[in-house]
Structure formats: structure tokens, C-alpha cells
Write a protein that holds these residues in place. Sequence first.
Motif, PDB file in Angstrom:
ATOM      1  N   THR B  27      12.940   7.225  -8.966  1.00  0.00           N
ATOM      2  CA  THR B  27      13.582   8.539  -9.135  1.00  0.00           C
ATOM      3  C   THR B  27      15.006   8.336  -9.639  1.00  0.00           C
ATOM      4  O   THR B  27      15.686   7.381  -9.249  1.00  0.00           O
ATOM      5  CB  THR B  27      13.611   9.274  -7.769  1.00  0.00           C
ATOM      6  OG1 THR B  27      12.279   9.344  -7.253  1.00  0.00           O
ATOM      7  CG2 THR B  27      14.171  10.677  -7.904  1.00  0.00           C
ATOM      8  N   ASN B  28      15.474   9.231 -10.489  1.00  0.00           N
ATOM      9  CA  ASN B  28      16.861   9.191 -10.950  1.00  0.00           C
ATOM     10  C   ASN B  28      17.786   9.928  -9.998  1.00  0.00           C
ATOM     11  O   ASN B  28      17.386  10.931  -9.423  1.00  0.00           O
ATOM     12  CB  ASN B  28      16.973   9.832 -12.341  1.00  0.00           C
ATOM     13  CG  ASN B  28      16.512   8.881 -13.422  1.00  0.00           C
ATOM     14  OD1 ASN B  28      16.792   7.689 -13.377  1.00  0.00           O
ATOM     15  ND2 ASN B  28      15.771   9.412 -14.379  1.00  0.00           N
ATOM     16  N   PRO B  29      19.015   9.462  -9.811  1.00  0.00           N
ATOM     17  CA  PRO B  29      19.595   8.234 -10.358  1.00  0.00           C
ATOM     18  C   PRO B  29      19.077   6.998  -9.591  1.00  0.00           C
ATOM     19  O   PRO B  29      19.170   6.956  -8.368  1.00  0.00           O
ATOM     20  CB  PRO B  29      21.102   8.420 -10.128  1.00  0.00           C
ATOM     21  CG  PRO B  29      21.194   9.356  -8.964  1.00  0.00           C
ATOM     22  CD  PRO B  29      19.976  10.233  -9.014  1.00  0.00           C
ATOM     23  N   GLY B  31      20.321   4.217  -9.310  1.00  0.00           N
ATOM     24  CA  GLY B  31      21.401   3.569  -8.548  1.00  0.00           C
ATOM     25  C   GLY B  31      21.412   4.024  -7.100  1.00  0.00           C
ATOM     26  O   GLY B  31      21.842   3.293  -6.205  1.00  0.00           O
ATOM     27  N   LEU B  32      20.934   5.238  -6.865  1.00  0.00           N
ATOM     28  CA  LEU B  32      20.850   5.767  -5.501  1.00  0.00           C
ATOM     29  C   LEU B  32      19.529   5.391  -4.835  1.00  0.00           C
ATOM     30  O   LEU B  32      19.505   5.004  -3.660  1.00  0.00           O
ATOM     31  CB  LEU B  32      20.972   7.302  -5.526  1.00  0.00           C
ATOM     32  CG  LEU B  32      20.845   8.037  -4.187  1.00  0.00           C
ATOM     33  CD1 LEU B  32      22.060   7.756  -3.295  1.00  0.00           C
ATOM     34  CD2 LEU B  32      20.709   9.546  -4.406  1.00  0.00           C
ATOM     35  N   TYR B  33      18.425   5.492  -5.602  1.00  0.00           N
ATOM     36  CA  TYR B  33      17.104   5.401  -4.987  1.00  0.00           C
ATOM     37  C   TYR B  33      16.499   3.997  -4.978  1.00  0.00           C
ATOM     38  O   TYR B  33      15.679   3.684  -4.129  1.00  0.00           O
ATOM     39  CB  TYR B  33      16.141   6.378  -5.669  1.00  0.00           C
ATOM     40  CG  TYR B  33      16.437   7.826  -5.323  1.00  0.00           C
ATOM     41  CD1 TYR B  33      16.209   8.294  -4.038  1.00  0.00           C
ATOM     42  CD2 TYR B  33      16.941   8.714  -6.271  1.00  0.00           C
ATOM     43  CE1 TYR B  33      16.474   9.623  -3.702  1.00  0.00           C
ATOM     44  CE2 TYR B  33      17.207  10.045  -5.950  1.00  0.00           C
ATOM     45  CZ  TYR B  33      16.966  10.493  -4.669  1.00  0.00           C
ATOM     46  OH  TYR B  33      17.219  11.790  -4.335  1.00  0.00           O
ATOM     47  N   PHE B  79      16.987   3.166   7.824  1.00  0.00           N
ATOM     48  CA  PHE B  79      18.320   3.725   7.529  1.00  0.00           C
ATOM     49  C   PHE B  79      19.335   3.253   8.571  1.00  0.00           C
ATOM     50  O   PHE B  79      20.443   2.833   8.231  1.00  0.00           O
ATOM     51  CB  PHE B  79      18.237   5.258   7.485  1.00  0.00           C
ATOM     52  CG  PHE B  79      19.451   5.966   8.021  1.00  0.00           C
ATOM     53  CD1 PHE B  79      20.660   5.919   7.336  1.00  0.00           C
ATOM     54  CD2 PHE B  79      19.399   6.685   9.210  1.00  0.00           C
ATOM     55  CE1 PHE B  79      21.785   6.561   7.838  1.00  0.00           C
ATOM     56  CE2 PHE B  79      20.513   7.324   9.720  1.00  0.00           C
ATOM     57  CZ  PHE B  79      21.712   7.260   9.035  1.00  0.00           C
ATOM     58  N   LEU B 110      25.838   5.498   0.728  1.00  0.00           N
ATOM     59  CA  LEU B 110      25.220   6.687   0.112  1.00  0.00           C
ATOM     60  C   LEU B 110      23.692   6.593   0.074  1.00  0.00           C
ATOM     61  O   LEU B 110      23.001   7.580   0.348  1.00  0.00           O
ATOM     62  CB  LEU B 110      25.777   6.893  -1.303  1.00  0.00           C
ATOM     63  CG  LEU B 110      25.431   8.235  -1.940  1.00  0.00           C
ATOM     64  CD1 LEU B 110      25.966   9.413  -1.142  1.00  0.00           C
ATOM     65  CD2 LEU B 110      25.939   8.292  -3.382  1.00  0.00           C
ATOM     66  N   ASP B 113      22.552   7.386   3.463  1.00  0.00           N
ATOM     67  CA  ASP B 113      22.567   8.833   3.704  1.00  0.00           C
ATOM     68  C   ASP B 113      21.328   9.490   3.097  1.00  0.00           C
ATOM     69  O   ASP B 113      20.700  10.354   3.718  1.00  0.00           O
ATOM     70  CB  ASP B 113      23.830   9.461   3.093  1.00  0.00           C
ATOM     71  CG  ASP B 113      25.093   9.063   3.845  1.00  0.00           C
ATOM     72  OD1 ASP B 113      24.975   8.566   4.986  1.00  0.00           O
ATOM     73  OD2 ASP B 113      26.193   9.248   3.296  1.00  0.00           O
ATOM     74  N   ALA B 114      20.997   9.073   1.883  1.00  0.00           N
ATOM     75  CA  ALA B 114      19.821   9.664   1.223  1.00  0.00           C
ATOM     76  C   ALA B 114      18.544   9.303   1.997  1.00  0.00           C
ATOM     77  O   ALA B 114      17.631  10.119   2.117  1.00  0.00           O
ATOM     78  CB  ALA B 114      19.733   9.193  -0.229  1.00  0.00           C
ATOM     79  N   SER B 116      18.275   8.887   5.205  1.00  0.00           N
ATOM     80  CA  SER B 116      18.166   9.713   6.408  1.00  0.00           C
ATOM     81  C   SER B 116      17.662  11.108   6.025  1.00  0.00           C
ATOM     82  O   SER B 116      16.890  11.721   6.758  1.00  0.00           O
ATOM     83  CB  SER B 116      19.484   9.757   7.174  1.00  0.00           C
ATOM     84  OG  SER B 116      20.336  10.749   6.667  1.00  0.00           O
ATOM     85  N   ILE B 117      18.073  11.600   4.879  1.00  0.00           N
ATOM     86  CA  ILE B 117      17.568  12.908   4.423  1.00  0.00           C
ATOM     87  C   ILE B 117      16.084  12.818   4.091  1.00  0.00           C
ATOM     88  O   ILE B 117      15.300  13.709   4.406  1.00  0.00           O
ATOM     89  CB  ILE B 117      18.375  13.400   3.202  1.00  0.00           C
ATOM     90  CG1 ILE B 117      19.851  13.565   3.565  1.00  0.00           C
ATOM     91  CG2 ILE B 117      17.801  14.717   2.675  1.00  0.00           C
ATOM     92  CD1 ILE B 117      20.775  13.665   2.366  1.00  0.00           C
ATOM     93  N   LEU B 118      15.692  11.719   3.448  1.00  0.00           N
ATOM     94  CA  LEU B 118      14.266  11.520   3.125  1.00  0.00           C
ATOM     95  C   LEU B 118      13.415  11.542   4.394  1.00  0.00           C
ATOM     96  O   LEU B 118      12.296  12.057   4.397  1.00  0.00           O
ATOM     97  CB  LEU B 118      14.065  10.188   2.397  1.00  0.00           C
ATOM     98  CG  LEU B 118      14.411  10.179   0.902  1.00  0.00           C
ATOM     99  CD1 LEU B 118      14.413   8.745   0.373  1.00  0.00           C
ATOM    100  CD2 LEU B 118      13.424  11.028   0.105  1.00  0.00           C
ATOM    101  N   TYR B 120      13.840  13.311   7.012  1.00  0.00           N
ATOM    102  CA  TYR B 120      13.582  14.716   7.350  1.00  0.00           C
ATOM    103  C   TYR B 120      12.633  15.366   6.345  1.00  0.00           C
ATOM    104  O   TYR B 120      11.853  16.242   6.695  1.00  0.00           O
ATOM    105  CB  TYR B 120      14.885  15.511   7.418  1.00  0.00           C
ATOM    106  CG  TYR B 120      15.708  15.136   8.616  1.00  0.00           C
ATOM    107  CD1 TYR B 120      15.441  15.702   9.850  1.00  0.00           C
ATOM    108  CD2 TYR B 120      16.717  14.192   8.522  1.00  0.00           C
ATOM    109  CE1 TYR B 120      16.170  15.345  10.962  1.00  0.00           C
ATOM    110  CE2 TYR B 120      17.458  13.824   9.632  1.00  0.00           C
ATOM    111  CZ  TYR B 120      17.180  14.402  10.845  1.00  0.00           C
ATOM    112  OH  TYR B 120      17.895  14.040  11.945  1.00  0.00           O
ATOM    113  N   ARG B 121      12.708  14.936   5.089  1.00  0.00           N
ATOM    114  CA  ARG B 121      11.797  15.528   4.100  1.00  0.00           C
ATOM    115  C   ARG B 121      10.353  15.196   4.466  1.00  0.00           C
ATOM    116  O   ARG B 121       9.481  16.056   4.419  1.00  0.00           O
ATOM    117  CB  ARG B 121      12.116  15.025   2.690  1.00  0.00           C
ATOM    118  CG  ARG B 121      11.454  15.896   1.638  1.00  0.00           C
ATOM    119  CD  ARG B 121      11.770  15.449   0.235  1.00  0.00           C
ATOM    120  NE  ARG B 121      11.088  14.211  -0.094  1.00  0.00           N
ATOM    121  CZ  ARG B 121      11.223  13.575  -1.247  1.00  0.00           C
ATOM    122  NH1 ARG B 121      12.029  14.051  -2.170  1.00  0.00           N
ATOM    123  NH2 ARG B 121      10.576  12.460  -1.490  1.00  0.00           N
TER     124      ARG B 121
END
Lengths: 329, 329
Positions: B27-29, B31-33, B79, B110, B113-114, B116-118, B120-121
Motif C-alpha cells: 500500500t502507498n506510501p 515508506g509507511l507500510y 506494534f 509512525l 502508530d499505523a 496500532s490503527i490497523l 482496530y481496523r
Amino acid sequence: MQNRTLEELREIFSESLAKEAEKIGTTNPTGLYEPIKYTLDAGGKRLRPVLVLLTADMFSDNISHAIPAATAIEIFHNFTLLHDDVMDNATLRRGNLTVHEKYSENTAILSGDAMSILAYRYLGESPAILLPELLSLFTKTALEVCEGQQYDMEFEEQNNTSVDDYMKMIRLKTAVLIACSLKMGAIIANASDNDANLLYEFGINIGLAFQLQDDWLDVYGDPKVFGKKIGGDIRSNKKTFLLLKSLELSNEQNRQELLKWITSSNADNDIKVAEVTRIFNDTGVDRKAKELMLEYHKKAINCLNKLEIPESKKEALLNIADKVINRIS
Amino acid sequence: MQNRTLEELREIFSESLAKEAEKIGTTNPTGLYEPIKYTLDAGGKRLRPVLVLLTADMFSDNISHAIPAATAIEIFHNFTLLHDDVMDNATLRRGNLTVHEKYSENTAILSGDAMSILAYRYLGESPAILLPELLSLFTKTALEVCEGQQYDMEFEEQNNTSVDDYMKMIRLKTAVLIACSLKMGAIIANASDNDANLLYEFGINIGLAFQLQDDWLDVYGDPKVFGKKIGGDIRSNKKTFLLLKSLELSNEQNRQELLKWITSSNADNDIKVAEVTRIFNDTGVDRKAKELMLEYHKKAINCLNKLEIPESKKEALLNIADKVINRIS
């Protein structure tokens, strides 16, 4: 019945948040929770939670169901600022020391993590039947905010960021959370899907206009009322709409000069601000920014026009839209 | 019908997670994923998600409803490890470079953080009717894990940590997530509240026994099978059950010697491990640890005995309980 003014909603929210912050801050271990209270007590405009309550108030007599979601959004927003400050090495936030400066970097990381969990805890207090939809919207938005921050950090390292890239970034980093706030209030007040989605679109457009005005004020704001020093973005080589659009529209000489300024680390800052502003003026990006802002403003108003509610209920959002593009600080 | 072995459940979960990691990592970006995929691909025992699926399998024919929650728990766990590694300045995790070493500290913050959100998703993909209960349990647990990490960091700075403090800390940092995993699978498979709560209690006791065995193995494990160097906790002055209990039970001479070792920074490590182990033996804390482990094991088994399901269905958890206290690596 929409009865309440923005100020009343802000008052209701601030009082509720202060109570929650008090409870949080006295929970053990206070080394984890007290920095969260410190962050929440620092204030801010409370724009996002007020938007949650405002749209809830547009569609329902009872806004109390929307307070947990408003709290969740405000805590999440402050969590992102807290971690952004670590990543950006920022010293001050709203005039106070940032958490990593006041406590430690580890505290900023862990208390931030706890804040993000608290956001979900509050969200979970929303009406049970709506939780799947609210959680889905919230996690989608939260991931987008992280994506926006990632792009923002990547752009700082790149020299080929386009205006389109920038608009995509500010949509993710700023606009989606504003849009999410408006839509959440509507969902909680049982608005139709169509109205909830129109409010989301309104939020995206207003969010983009808001950020463009931010960029514009940094250079063209009135020093007497702006609150911060003019040219901060120029001094820190921030890639704003003005800079990127100017690079796009400049002749070769101005372009080279701009590139020189944004890569020099030991320039005289006052001369730098003056020279970069001169090139901005040459390329007319101040007007371009204003034009684009008006375009987003118009799109936002179109969304409001399509809402299937009495015109009188749209007034608060119309006022907000006008304020966003006319604000001077 | 409980049909599946632990190995089968692990296989089902690992295959599902690998697919999700692949989607996330592209997934974009990126660099994050991509760092999230890197973290999830590094493996691990997958203990917690297997426990979710195991209890789901005990109460239902269909474990597919439990896979999102299992994924949420595993992503959340990873995480916490990712951010813990930043806070602890760790270089390696499961034989690979930690995310902040391989990428950067900002990426670790970062992307964490993403993640931890995943979590919950994925949790949000659980059966809608159960979401309020699952979200409440998950956020409560997640906050407790943060509290555990906070206490752990505070204990490293203190010299007056008691054994009770330590047990409270490992309950929060380790046991509650194991307990939450077991309870979640039960909730999703519509177990009774009573059975779900008994499984939670089982998890707490097994989690505590698990951590005590961890502490014990670090000193008394067989070097040939332990996998890590013996005495790692002693070398790094970690406040384990063995150390804290030993400080409590030592005579004054041993106590002073222990304090000298754990505050010295330039000691010969092999001598230090030998001397501290000698004091552990003197004070008999190896047996104390084993006794306490057996106590928690017994409490755990009592919980299983009270479950209102056929005895045959309890076998997998009985085996796990036995393995926890008999494991050698």
C-alpha cells in the motif's frame, strides 16, 4: 433543532474534556497518564470536536450521544501532534514545552500510544448500533492521517514534490480528519447517508482551503495580528503551496534562486524571507493560492446547498466556510 | 466442535496473516507500510492469535469469525514490541534488525502508530453485534499493556521495586493480552459470560507462570537448548522475579553484594553471572520461582475445571498450561 452557537458547543465540549483530562491525569501510573492531561489541558481551538457536535446538533435534539466521538477525535488529533512533535524535534506546542522536551522522548512515545488507545475507548462509548460504521470511518481516517504525515516527512527530503503531491498530502494530513468529524456527528444524529457524505465532502474542501490559508498567512499575514513571526515556513524551508507553485511557475532565473534559498542552511533569514517573498510576488502565487481557496470554498458551499435540511440549519457551517477563507490569524 | 490442533490453527492463522501483510506492504506510501510487513513477516510464535482461534474453536464450528480479532491482537502485540524496541534502544528482534535500526526512528514511531490503527481496523471486521464488547475489552487491555511498559521503564530507574510491584507489572505487560486473546475467541464463539471470564482468569494465571518461567530459564535454562545466552537478564541488570525475591530474602552480606553487582557498569560479565547466580542459589529463589509458577498453574487448571463444556474440549488448554511450566526454551 439546531439551537446552539459554536461558542456554546465549544463551552460544552471544553467542560466535558476538562473533566475527562482530570480523571485521566490522576490514573496510575501517573508517569504515563499525567503527560496526557498536560497535552489535553494545553488547549487549542477544539475545531474538530466542535464540528462533531455541530453536525450532531443539526440533525438531532440531543447532542450528548456525540460527546464521546468528539472526545475521541480531539484526543486522537492531540496524539498525532504529540508524536509529530517527536518526529519533527519541535520544542514548543501552543506556547508550552512539547511532551518529549518536558518529560522524555520515551514518555512522548508511550503516553502518545496510550492517548491513541484512549481515543478508541471514547469512541466505543458511542451508540452501540453505530459502532461498526463509526469505527470503520475512524480507522480509515486515522490511517490517512498517518499517510499524510509520512508524505510530509518524505517531501522534506525530496526536491521534486509537485503541487499535486502537496494537495494530496494536505488532504490526508489535515482535511480528512475535519471531514470525518463532520460526518461522525451526522451519523450519530441519524442523518441520511447522503447528507453525511455531503458533510464529509464539505469538510474535505474546507480543510484544503484552511491549509491554503495557513500557507498564505505565513507569508502575507498581518504581523500585528498573525500571532507568529511572518515567514516561518520560508525560514524552515517548508514545502508549502506557495513555494511549490512558485517553483512550477517561475522563469529559470527565479527557479534557480528559489532552489538556492531552500537548500542554503546559513542564509540571513530576513533577507531570505524578503527575497523568497519577492519571487512569490513575481510568480503571482499569492493570487493563485487565493483563487484555489475560493474554488474549494465554492465546492464546499455546493455541498451545503445539496443538504436536504432547512436552509436555516446550514448557517453555522456557511459561517465557518466564510471564516476559513477570511481569517487573519 | 473442537477439531483442530494448535499446529493446524497456527497454520490457518499464519497463512491468513501472510496475505494481509502482503496487502499492507504494497500500500502507498510504502515508506509507511513496508516496515509493517517487515515486522509481521519476522514471525514469532503467534501464541496470542492461536489462543483466540483455539477458544473460538472450543465453542463454535466456525472459527472464521475470529480471524479478524486474532489478526488485531497479533498486530497490536507486534506494534508494542516495535515501540518498546525504540524505547529500549534494542538492535535486534527475532534475529532481524529492529525497525528503527533498519529504517529510522521516525519510521518506527509512525509505522508503529499505523500498526496500532490497523489492529482496530481488523477488530472492526468482527461480528457487528459483538463489537462494543470486543472494543471495550481490547482498549482496556491495550491501556494495561501500556501501563505495564510504563512500570517496567520506571522500575529500571528505581531501587526499591518489590516483588509485588513486579508481579503487578508482568500481569499488565504480559498476562492481560494472553487473557484477552482467550476471552475474545470465546466471546466471538458465543460462549457464556461465565466461561469467557474463566478463560480470562486462566490466561492471567498462565501468563504470570509464563513470565516466571522466562525469568527462570534466563538463569537456569540449558545452554544447549535455550537459544539465547544464559544470564542475559543478569548482565543487563534487569529486575526479574529472581533478583527482586533474592533481594527480599538475602542476608545483609548477600544483599549488599547483589546491589553492588546490579549497579556496577564495568563488571566482568561472566563473573557477575556466576556470582549473582550463587546468591540466587543461596537464597533459594530458583525454587521459590518454581513454587509460584506451580501455584499459578494450579489456579489456571482450576479455571479450566469450572468451564461448563465437555472435558475433551479442555485438553488443548491443559496441554498449553503444562507446556508453559515445562518448556525449556
